[in-house]
Each structure stands twice: as C-alpha cells, then as structure tokens.
Motif scaffolding. Structure first.
Motif, PDB file in Angstrom:
ATOM      1  N   THR A 257       0.842  -1.212  -0.220  1.00  0.00           N
ATOM      2  CA  THR A 257       0.602  -0.212  -0.171  1.00  0.00           C
ATOM      3  C   THR A 257       0.493   1.243   0.023  1.00  0.00           C
ATOM      4  OG1 THR A 257      -1.419  -1.296   1.328  1.00  0.00           O
ATOM      5  CG2 THR A 257      -1.857   0.903   0.786  1.00  0.00           C
ATOM      6  N   SER A 258       1.867   1.095   1.095  1.00  0.00           N
ATOM      7  CA  SER A 258       2.888   2.581   0.970  1.00  0.00           C
ATOM      8  C   SER A 258       3.785   2.814  -0.569  1.00  0.00           C
ATOM      9  CB  SER A 258       4.148   2.372   2.188  1.00  0.00           C
ATOM     10  OG  SER A 258       4.455   3.271   2.411  1.00  0.00           O
ATOM     11  N   ALA A 259       4.343   1.976  -0.967  1.00  0.00           N
ATOM     12  CA  ALA A 259       4.664   1.340  -2.396  1.00  0.00           C
ATOM     13  C   ALA A 259       4.011   2.129  -3.574  1.00  0.00           C
ATOM     14  CB  ALA A 259       5.116   0.633  -2.874  1.00  0.00           C
ATOM     15  N   ALA A 260       2.350   1.745  -2.916  1.00  0.00           N
ATOM     16  CA  ALA A 260       1.973   2.284  -4.447  1.00  0.00           C
ATOM     17  C   ALA A 260       1.259   3.306  -4.709  1.00  0.00           C
ATOM     18  CB  ALA A 260       0.303   1.541  -4.327  1.00  0.00           C
ATOM     19  N   ARG A 261       0.790   4.176  -2.981  1.00  0.00           N
ATOM     20  CA  ARG A 261       0.501   5.955  -2.322  1.00  0.00           C
ATOM     21  C   ARG A 261       1.985   6.266  -2.950  1.00  0.00           C
ATOM     22  NH1 ARG A 261      -3.656   6.222   0.192  1.00  0.00           N
ATOM     23  NH2 ARG A 261      -2.384   8.068   1.939  1.00  0.00           N
ATOM     24  N   ARG A 262       3.483   5.468  -2.595  1.00  0.00           N
ATOM     25  CA  ARG A 262       4.416   6.327  -2.820  1.00  0.00           C
ATOM     26  C   ARG A 262       4.964   6.975  -4.086  1.00  0.00           C
ATOM     27  NH1 ARG A 262       9.069   3.705  -0.908  1.00  0.00           N
ATOM     28  NH2 ARG A 262       7.179   2.621   0.417  1.00  0.00           N
ATOM     29  N   TYR A 263       4.164   5.806  -5.113  1.00  0.00           N
ATOM     30  CA  TYR A 263       4.272   6.001  -6.914  1.00  0.00           C
ATOM     31  C   TYR A 263       3.315   6.332  -7.593  1.00  0.00           C
ATOM     32  CZ  TYR A 263       8.944   5.113  -5.055  1.00  0.00           C
ATOM     33  OH  TYR A 263      10.262   4.911  -4.517  1.00  0.00           O
ATOM     34  N   ARG A 264       2.467   6.444  -6.808  1.00  0.00           N
ATOM     35  CA  ARG A 264       0.666   6.639  -7.153  1.00  0.00           C
ATOM     36  C   ARG A 264       0.307   6.141  -8.439  1.00  0.00           C
ATOM     37  NH1 ARG A 264       1.252  10.020  -4.024  1.00  0.00           N
ATOM     38  NH2 ARG A 264       0.764  12.723  -4.409  1.00  0.00           N
ATOM     39  N   MET A 265       0.291   4.648  -7.960  1.00  0.00           N
ATOM     40  CA  MET A 265       0.783   3.875  -9.051  1.00  0.00           C
ATOM     41  C   MET A 265      -0.979   3.220  -8.216  1.00  0.00           C
ATOM     42  SD  MET A 265       3.494   0.821  -9.027  1.00  0.00           S
ATOM     43  CE  MET A 265       4.421   2.171  -9.791  1.00  0.00           C
ATOM     44  N   ARG A 266      -1.239   2.163  -8.878  1.00  0.00           N
ATOM     45  CA  ARG A 266      -2.884   0.902  -8.193  1.00  0.00           C
ATOM     46  C   ARG A 266      -2.197   0.126  -7.670  1.00  0.00           C
ATOM     47  NH1 ARG A 266      -6.252   4.475  -6.827  1.00  0.00           N
ATOM     48  NH2 ARG A 266      -7.498   5.427  -8.540  1.00  0.00           N
ATOM     49  N   LYS A 267      -2.033  -0.256  -6.484  1.00  0.00           N
ATOM     50  CA  LYS A 267      -1.767  -1.343  -5.529  1.00  0.00           C
ATOM     51  C   LYS A 267      -2.151  -3.426  -6.087  1.00  0.00           C
ATOM     52  CE  LYS A 267      -3.524  -2.738  -1.592  1.00  0.00           C
ATOM     53  NZ  LYS A 267      -3.734  -2.363  -0.293  1.00  0.00           N
ATOM     54  N   ALA A 268      -3.020  -3.076  -7.077  1.00  0.00           N
ATOM     55  CA  ALA A 268      -3.678  -4.092  -7.425  1.00  0.00           C
ATOM     56  C   ALA A 268      -2.481  -4.340  -8.290  1.00  0.00           C
ATOM     57  CB  ALA A 268      -4.454  -4.044  -8.033  1.00  0.00           C
ATOM     58  N   LEU A 269      -1.418  -3.154  -8.968  1.00  0.00           N
ATOM     59  CA  LEU A 269      -0.616  -3.636 -10.061  1.00  0.00           C
ATOM     60  C   LEU A 269       0.915  -4.667  -9.287  1.00  0.00           C
ATOM     61  CD1 LEU A 269       0.340  -2.754 -12.775  1.00  0.00           C
ATOM     62  CD2 LEU A 269       1.343  -0.871 -12.312  1.00  0.00           C
ATOM     63  N   ILE A 270       1.164  -4.180  -8.155  1.00  0.00           N
ATOM     64  CA  ILE A 270       2.141  -4.573  -7.165  1.00  0.00           C
ATOM     65  C   ILE A 270       1.660  -5.586  -7.007  1.00  0.00           C
ATOM     66  CG2 ILE A 270       3.641  -4.535  -5.649  1.00  0.00           C
ATOM     67  CD1 ILE A 270       3.070  -1.552  -5.782  1.00  0.00           C
ATOM     68  N   GLN A 271      -0.597  -5.821  -6.389  1.00  0.00           N
ATOM     69  CA  GLN A 271      -0.785  -7.251  -5.906  1.00  0.00           C
ATOM     70  C   GLN A 271      -0.100  -8.105  -6.632  1.00  0.00           C
ATOM     71  OE1 GLN A 271      -3.788  -5.299  -4.528  1.00  0.00           O
ATOM     72  NE2 GLN A 271      -3.352  -5.999  -2.225  1.00  0.00           N
ATOM     73  N   THR A 272      -1.137  -8.643  -8.589  1.00  0.00           N
ATOM     74  CA  THR A 272      -0.876  -9.154  -9.020  1.00  0.00           C
ATOM     75  C   THR A 272       0.467  -9.701 -10.084  1.00  0.00           C
ATOM     76  OG1 THR A 272      -2.748  -8.123  -9.977  1.00  0.00           O
ATOM     77  CG2 THR A 272      -1.765  -9.376 -11.913  1.00  0.00           C
ATOM     78  N   SER A 273       1.409  -8.585  -9.795  1.00  0.00           N
ATOM     79  CA  SER A 273       2.625  -9.577 -10.439  1.00  0.00           C
ATOM     80  C   SER A 273       3.440  -9.478  -8.681  1.00  0.00           C
ATOM     81  CB  SER A 273       3.785  -8.189 -10.151  1.00  0.00           C
ATOM     82  OG  SER A 273       3.322  -7.065 -11.348  1.00  0.00           O
ATOM     83  N   ALA A 274       3.376  -9.404  -7.819  1.00  0.00           N
ATOM     84  CA  ALA A 274       3.802 -10.386  -6.891  1.00  0.00           C
ATOM     85  C   ALA A 274       3.066 -11.559  -6.615  1.00  0.00           C
ATOM     86  CB  ALA A 274       3.929  -9.915  -5.379  1.00  0.00           C
ATOM     87  N   TYR A 275       1.957 -11.503  -6.405  1.00  0.00           N
ATOM     88  CA  TYR A 275       0.723 -13.255  -6.746  1.00  0.00           C
ATOM     89  C   TYR A 275       1.301 -14.267  -7.668  1.00  0.00           C
ATOM     90  CZ  TYR A 275      -3.016 -16.484  -6.266  1.00  0.00           C
ATOM     91  OH  TYR A 275      -3.614 -17.178  -5.502  1.00  0.00           O
TER      92      TYR A 275
END
Length: 747
Positions: free
Chosen positions: A562-580
């Motif tokens: 969540t913090s990373a997504a907010r920091r770089y103004r992107m959707r956290k789903a983008l990070i969640q999807t790649s990681a999962y």
C-alpha cells in the motif's frame, strides 16, 4: 541490594511511630532498600520530633526555618532527643554512611560520618567539623548522592562541590547533588551562581534567566587572558554542556578553541569569546531569543502573502503538520490544499511534523507507534512529500527520563520498525525535549532532532546538552509580517542537517489506495483461487507454495504494498498481481537455481539446497516473492535513482558483487523484494534501459487503462508471445485485486 542497617532504620520508624500511622504514612517495607518512601518517612519523623503539626514529605522552608531557630546546628550538645538522633543515624545509613548503632547517641562514628558527608558535599570549608547544619540536614533527607554514581564525571562532581561550598550560605541556595551528573538542580544552581556574582541580593536572585541576568552577562564577555570566578562559571557551564574543557579559572587559548567549536555547533557567531550569546546558549536551553532563525513552524496556512513575509524575514524552512485529528480546533494546522505549491513557488522548503495528541506519557505505546507511522506515511504521500523526506514525530510534553525508557523508546522503535515494513519511504526525526531527542537518536530510531528548547523549564531540557544531531532549535514564538501577511510562528535556528523538501508531487487526481480490510479476506481468497484454478495455473506438481500460502504472504505485507503504491501514485493491484502471480509460480527449479547462485558466489551449496538434484553454479536467478533477479533489481532501482524517485547509489548490473548483494536482498527480504516491484514497473514504462529495449510509455498511474495495465504486466514478464499470453492471463487477476481495493478505498 538489601542493607541490614537500612532495614533496622525502617524497623525503627515502624516501631517508634505506630507502623507509620503517627506520621501519616503506611508501614514501611523492611526490605533494607533506600527509597523516597523511606526518606519521606524520616522527614516526617524529624518534623514530628520538632513539634511541627502539619507533617509533609517535603523538607520545605518551614522545616528548615524550625531547625535553624530551634537548634542552629545539630551535634552532641544540641540534639534534642534520642529519637531525633536515631532519625539522623537512620538517614546516614540510607545515604551510605556509618550512622553508628541507631542507638540515639551522637557518638564518634556519627561525627566521622557527618564530617565525611560535609566533605563530599563540598561544604566542609563552610561547615568545618562534625556538626550538622540545617541545609546539610535537608540534603541528608533526600535521594541525592554526594559521591559519583553511574559512571559520573569527577569534573562535574568538582563543579557541584565548588558551587555548594561557595554559595551554600546564600538564602535561596540549597545543597545540590555531587554525583557527577548534570541535572535540573545543577542548572538552576548555575543561574543562581551567576546572579550572585552579578551582585543580586537574596530574594532577588531566583535562578531565572530574566532581564537583569541577561543585562549583567552582556557586560561579562570573557576572552583569552581573562581569569577569576567568571571564568570558573564559564568553564563549568562548558563542562556541563559536554564540551571537552577543564574546570578552570584561566581563559586559555585552548579554551578559546573549544568555544569556537561550540559556537559553530550551536550556529553562533564564531569568535572564541564568552560573549552574551554563548553564555545564553550554555545557561538556558533557548539561548538568546533575539536570534533570527532560518526555520520556523506553525499551525497557520502558508498563503502567498505569508510566504512573502516569511521569505522577507529570512526564513527558508517551514515546519508544517501532516495531520490534524480535530475538525474544529486549529483548522489550518494540517497542510492545506495548494499550500505546498505556494511554499515551492516562493522558493521555500517544508519539513513535515506528525502530532495528534502526544502530550502525556500514556499516549505512547508500541501499537500507537505502528498506527502513527502508517498514518504519517499515508498523509505524507497524500500531501505530496517525496520519498526520502523526513517526518518529525512529536514528544510534546516534559517526558521524565524513566518515561523515555518505559514509553518513548518503545514507541519510536515501533515507528522505525513499521517504517521499515513500509519499505522505508520516509526518514524519521524526533521533535521534543533534549533528553528524549538524544536518547531516541542514540538508539537509531531517528537520525535528526527538532528540539523544543523554547520549553526551558522542561526537566528533559534542564541539565541536558544539545543533541549532537540537532536540525532545528525552537527558541521563541514571534509574529512575522503584517496585514494579509501576518503570521505567528515558532522561530527556529537551523543547523543545516535537514533542509526540508522544496519539490512535491501534485495532489492525486483520484483516491489513493488504503490498507486492506480483513472483512474481505475470505471473498478475495475464493475469487483469486477460483480464477487460478479455472486457468490451470500454476497447474501440476513441482511448485513450492500453495495458492493460499502465496496470497497470505502478499496480504501479510499489505502495508508495504500500500505504501509503495501510494508513494508512486500507482494502483496497488498492479503490485499485488505481479507478486502473487510470480510467487504462485515459484518452483523447485527456481529453488535449485537459487542454490546455484549461492554456490557460485560462496563456493558452498547452502544447507537448504544440499538435497536438491542438479545444483550448478549460476551467477543470478529470479528469486524471492516476486522472482526478481539481482541484475533486473539493479537496473530498475538505478532507473528510479536517476529519476529522483529513490535515494541510494547506482550499482553495476554486470558486477558479480553488486548482483550478489542485490540478489541476497531480493531472496531474503520480502519487504525489499515487494518494494522493488514498483521500480520494475517504472523501469519497464521508461523503456527498460540496459535490458531488452522497449518503447517508452506513460509511467504507471492511478488512471491507467486496461491496455496500459496489460502492457506493463507484459513488460514485467519479458517480451515475445509467451509474455503477451501470460499478461492476458494476469489481467483478470488484476481486476479481482482492483475490485476489492476500489471497494475499500471508496471509489
């Protein structure tokens, strides 16, 4: 450690005074340990024996006056009763001296102890012999030590003894501890000493740094060649402020050099002299309050007119609050919309402060530290503070030293640990009294201090030296400007250790994602699992983790994502999807390759890989939760460092040692691994410099379209038909994560 004679002293109080009832206290525990409880009982017993009816724990002016009027001094000729003597003998044992047999006799052993006590207090020259004078009795009936304790400084002890010996006969001066440690009492005594040397009469000298004291100091500038008691007072002040000088009556060239170092440290004019501003900075926490600071803080919005007024007054750095929990009190305390843009427009810089209540010890806890860190980081992201900004967390009350130990340090430890879990987007500073700032910083929980020196009466400021890492020194409240530009601020001296931020992200066009709600866990688990099952991914055997385990791991680190997504103004789903997706596909082949990387760089197969078949030397592998190689980690992070999105040194992606260092972090640190995903997406959007070249595209944003998302997911995977196919399979997974994130954030 229990002392048998202290136990006998406690028993004497209990037996003689009805288990404390006569004195208005509870029965003492006969544990042989000295404490304030014991000293209070002895004080009350002394008052009782003198016929004082209103008994008190305090050895105040009434008790002191009664002693002076009734006996003048206490010795074998004047002590009024055996019990009175037993009180003195008991107090001596509680102080660590030989009080005889607690038999009511002022004998040779008691006399020797009293003479030693006078010597240790530094008053033997004033009170020679073995008599107890009233101020010495007052010092006897408290918990002050008159020998060095806890690695106390002998130089500081000699200063304490000198002060006692020189000024004990003055009406408002009382014996201070001689324990080798600076303290509140010592700080006040130094001011009294200055006032006495200025010629102030008893009753006028009060230990306050008022106009008379300031005027007197302005006429007592010292320099090389000066000598006498004023030099003693000055060198004593330097020693008490932890400056490496000798306590002396001579102002030497060496002392002048040390003064220059201190003046430079405190941002004073450097001249090597004991001038007024140097005296002030040594004697009171706020120093000379007429100094013009370059920094300020306040609870009022910085409008264009106010910004112009502040800049015209010489201010460069503005402290503003990230959050205000009240909707009615101080309505402009929190940074207002457009305010940071105004600060930037006028060439000013801003340092963020986080404080909700924080005005009593019960506010501080480990759980509060976690909550405050999360809220502060999220608010900083929303306001537009870029990674690397430093947030000052507040200790805005007079925290006692034991409270710093029991509450403040655990709170800041949890702030630091939570910031680490967030991927350390922001640095941590501490705002508060000197002692709290110094101790929090010494533990490594903050790297700079914003010192509330304006509160000179705080116990955490009196008797404590300026923190070595001070960034801002808050010294006085003042008004700047007029008309529309009028603003009340706290004037701060700036050291240059923190220059705040002068550039900010614009306000987000859409709502930023927030933390996951566990109420949706079961539904998210079922929907992601059903989807992965429907596409047969990661089908077959050979995979290390179940899909549920993979999702649990990702969601356990939701704060990081969540913090990373907010920091770089992107959707956290983008990070969640790649990681999962990557974690679900972590296979035993990947584990074997990981073991091969360890073998390549260390020459040894790790214990966890010794039973794996086919381990061969391999320079790098895709590893960790999101399957990131050391090489791609370096390339992605180098790209963000060059773009000013990330702090750090660029590394060489072809260097074995650099790749190994980054590989280990990706393999062993899940927070680091997940925090790298946004940089991989940004690097991919920027064209993947150093890798397979891609056409630059718009960086991940809150308003990414499905086609943008598909393309960035493909670039994470690589290039070619297989990467496209995998991206198409991951896009519905993205939609599942985004569905729940959207529900939770409210849009």
């Amino acid at each position: 450690m229990a002392d048998e004679m202290v136990r006998r002293a406690q028993r004497f109080i209990n037996t003689t005074y009805g288990n404390g009832a006569t004195l208005g206290v509870s029965k003492l525990d006969e544990d042989g340990r000295t404490s304030w409880t014991v000293m209070y009982a002895l004080t009350r017993a002394l008052q009782y024996e003198m016929g004082i009816t209103a008994l008190s724990n305090s050895f105040g002016p009434g008790t002191l006056s009664a002693l002076q009027e009734k006996y003048g001094k206490l010795d074998e000729t004047t002590i009024p009763s055996a019990n009175f003597c037993r009180i003195i003998q008991s107090a001596l044992y509680c102080k660590g001296y030989d009080g005889g047999d607690i038999d009511g006799k002022y004998n040779s052993r008691v006399k020797a102890a009293v003479a030693e006590l006078n010597q240790n207090m530094g008053v033997a020259g004033t009170y020679p012999g073995s008599s107890l004078w009233p101020k010495v009795v007052k010092g006897l009936l408290n918990m002050d030590a008159y020998v060095t304790v806890d690695s106390g400084s002998e130089t500081i002890r000699s200063i304490q003894q000198w002060l006692n010996g020189r000024y004990v006969l003055r009406k408002d001066y009382y014996v201070i501890p001689c324990d080798g440690h600076h303290s509140r009492d010592v700080a006040k005594s130094m001011l009294l000493a200055v006032q006495y040397e200025l010629g102030m009469a008893d009753g006028v000298a009060n230990g306050s740094f008022g106009p008379g004291t300031q005027a007197g100091l302005k006429s007592h500038t010292l320099s090389t060649g000066s000598s006498g008691v004023w030099v003693q007072l000055f060198t004593a002040s330097m020693v008490l402020n932890k400056r490496p000088v000798s306590f002396s009556s001579s102002f030497t060239s060496s002392l002048s050099d040390s003064v220059r170092v201190f003046q430079s440290f405190m941002k004073l004019a450097v001249n090597g002299q004991a001038d007024f501003r140097t005296w002030s900075s040594l004697l009171v926490s706020y120093g000379d309050q007429t100094r013009q600071g370059e920094a300020c803080d306040g609870v009022t919005k910085i409008t264009p007119a106010r910004a112009q007024a502040l800049k015209a007054a010489g201010y460069k750095y503005i402290g503003r609050y990230l959050y205000n929990p009240s909707t009615t009190d101080l309505p402009e305390k929190e940074i207002q919309p457009g305010e940071l843009a105004t600060i930037k427009q006028y060439g000013l810089r801003c340092f963020p402060i986080y404080q909700t209540w924080a005005r009593s010890v019960d506010y501080y806890s480990v759980s509060q530290g976690v909550a405050d860190c999360m809220n502060a980081a999220y608010r900083a992201e929303e306001h537009g503070f870029k990674p690397g900004s430093r947030i000052y967390f507040a200790v805005d009350y007079d925290a006692m030293n034991d409270e710093v130990t029991s509450h403040i340090l655990p709170y800041f430890r949890s702030v630091k640990e939570q910031m680490d879990r967030l991927g350390s987007p922001y640095k941590i500073g501490v705002y508060g009294p000197r002692n709290a700032c110094s101790r929090v910083s010494a533990e490594g929980y903050a790297d700079t201090s914003f010192v509330s020196d304006m509160s000179s009466g705080f116990s955490g400021n009196l008797g404590y030296a300026m923190p070595e890492n001070w960034a801002f020194d808050q010294i006085v409240t003042k008004v700047v400007g007029s008309g529309d530009g009028r603003i009340e601020i706290d004037n701060n001296i700036a050291s240059g250790r923190d220059t705040g931020q002068g550039d900010f992200h614009p306000a987000p066009s859409q709502k930023l994602d927030i933390g996951f709600h566990l109420d949706y866990w079961a539904a998210l688990l079922k929907e992601t699992d059903d989807y992965m099952e429907s596409i047969g991914r990661p089908g077959g055997t050979g995979y290390v983790y179940s899909r549920q385990r993979c999702l649990e791991t990702i969601m356990d680190l939701d704060a990081t994502i969540t913090s990373a997504a907010r920091r770089y103004r992107m959707r956290k789903a983008l990070i969640q999807t790649s990681a999962y997706w990557e974690f679900c596909h972590y296979s035993y082949k990947d584990v074997t390759e990981d073991a091969g990387v360890v073998l390549y760089h260390t020459g040894v197969i790790p214990d966890w890989g010794k039973d794996l078949p086919g381990v061969t030397r391999l320079v790098d592998s895709s590893t960790g939760v999101a399957k990131i190689s050391g090489r791609t980690c370096i390339l992605a992070r180098n790209n963000s460092i060059s773009a000013g999105l990330l702090e750090g040194e660029t590394l060489n992606s072809t260097s074995d040692s650099d790749r190994w260092a980054m590989w280990k972090k990706c393999n062993q640190d899940n927070v680091f691994n997940l925090s790298t995903i946004p940089h991989l997406h940004i690097w991919a959007a920027d064209g993947k410099a150093g890798d397979h070249a891609e056409t630059p595209m718009r960086r991940p944003a809150l308003d990414y379209s499905d086609s943008d998302t598909l393309e960035i997911l493909r670039r994470y995977q690589g290039f070619g038909d297989e990467a496209v196919a995998h991206a198409k399979l991951r896009l519905p997974l993205y939609a599942i994560f985004e569905k729940y994130n959207r529900i939770i954030r409210g849009s």
